[in-house]
Design a protein around this motif. Structure first.
Motif, PDB file in Angstrom:
ATOM      1  N   VAL A 255     -17.481   0.223 -23.621  1.00 29.30           N
ATOM      2  CA  VAL A 255     -16.376  -0.774 -23.842  1.00 29.30           C
ATOM      3  C   VAL A 255     -16.806  -2.463 -23.654  1.00 29.30           C
ATOM      4  N   CYS A 256     -17.758  -2.574 -22.795  1.00 30.65           N
ATOM      5  CA  CYS A 256     -18.087  -3.700 -22.633  1.00 30.65           C
ATOM      6  C   CYS A 256     -19.083  -4.173 -23.917  1.00 30.65           C
ATOM      7  N   LYS A 257     -19.515  -3.278 -24.789  1.00 33.30           N
ATOM      8  CA  LYS A 257     -20.018  -3.631 -25.838  1.00 33.30           C
ATOM      9  C   LYS A 257     -19.148  -4.272 -26.864  1.00 33.30           C
ATOM     10  N   ARG A 258     -17.772  -3.897 -26.814  1.00 28.67           N
ATOM     11  CA  ARG A 258     -16.768  -3.871 -27.763  1.00 28.67           C
ATOM     12  C   ARG A 258     -15.871  -4.674 -27.378  1.00 28.67           C
ATOM     13  N   PHE A 259     -15.552  -5.016 -26.151  1.00 23.39           N
ATOM     14  CA  PHE A 259     -14.404  -5.973 -25.728  1.00 23.39           C
ATOM     15  C   PHE A 259     -14.915  -7.281 -25.074  1.00 23.39           C
TER      16      PHE A 259
END
Length: 256
Positions: A57-61
């Motif tokens: 999720v940290c790669k995406r948001f």
């Protein structure tokens, strides 16, 4: 050119199931880079799977908010001495990944996590539920938290309730803040779990904070409705067997 930050919500992704972890991995790596995500608990009881989720999720948001669910605090397979120590480990992991676990402003909106548990304010614990509910075997609490109500009170006491100066307040919890969020069509045989869904105290706290939008999880019954001036949203991924759940990201605010 300014691009508005959107707020997406998701809960109960249960990445112990390969289908769910695969679904998460297939989310776009470009569509949400300027957006925020509320992840409202129940990733996994596995530390390694939680960490993989955080990485994804940290790669995406741009910004990710998190509160743990009951599954995240199970200790039977992770080696933590108590569920509170595991909670401490999860907070350290969040700091490592830059995931927000305390109240934070985005523009004119303040997003505030509310920890909680259940305290039987939605009904009394039955012998059937006591035998079946996995938390009673998979969570382990220190001696000072002798009852489930003690656990709930401990987590509620950790919440920051200072009145916000922001124009808009968004709160989120894993646990259900009021039982009338459960729809009337739920069969009576499934209502046996209502006592372990949440606590009325969560609703009292979000209203004390002046929340206009509250995101929650845990029930695996997705809802988007307004009650007494507050919008409540549950967007659970759920188990693969729960084929009636529309498994998607939900945008709840278009412009933070």
């Amino acid at each position: 050119m300014y691009v508005a930050m959107r707020l997406f919500v998701l809960s109960d992704i249960h990445t112990d199931f390969e289908e769910n972890e695969s679904w998460l991995g297939q989310l776009s790596k470009t569509d949400f880079l300027n957006d925020a995500l509320i992840l409202a608990g129940d990733i996994s009881d596995s530390i390694s799977r939680i960490e993989r989720c955080f990485e994804q999720v940290c790669k995406r948001f741009e910004v990710v908010f998190f509160v743990p669910g009951n599954h995240d605090l199970w200790v039977n397979r992770c080696g933590s001495e108590t569920s509170l120590k595991k909670f401490g480990l999860l907070k350290s992991m969040c700091r490592q990944y830059g995931i927000q676990i305390s109240r934070s402003h985005i523009g004119n909106t303040e997003i505030i996590p509310l920890l909680g548990w259940y305290d039987y304010s939605f009904g009394s614990l039955s012998p059937e539920l006591e035998r079946a509910w996995m938390d009673f075997r998979n969570c382990r609490w220190p001696s000072e938290l002798r009852t489930t109500s003690d656990v709930c009170e401990y987590f509620l006491s950790q919440n920051s309730l200072e009145k916000s100066s922001a124009g808009n307040v968004v709160t989120f919890s894993h646990f259900v803040p009021r039982i009338d969020l459960m729809p009337h069509y739920i069969p009576s045989r499934h209502r046996v779990v209502y006592p372990v869904l949440g606590s009325l105290r969560i609703d009292e706290q979000l209203r004390e904070l002046g929340s206009s939008l509250h995101v929650y999880g845990h029930s695996h019954v997705n809802r988007d409705l307004r009650l007494d001036g507050v919008r409540y949203v549950n967007n659970a991924q759920g188990y693969p067997s729960e084929t009636w759940i529309d498994k998607r990201l939900q945008c709840v605010v278009e412009n933070l």
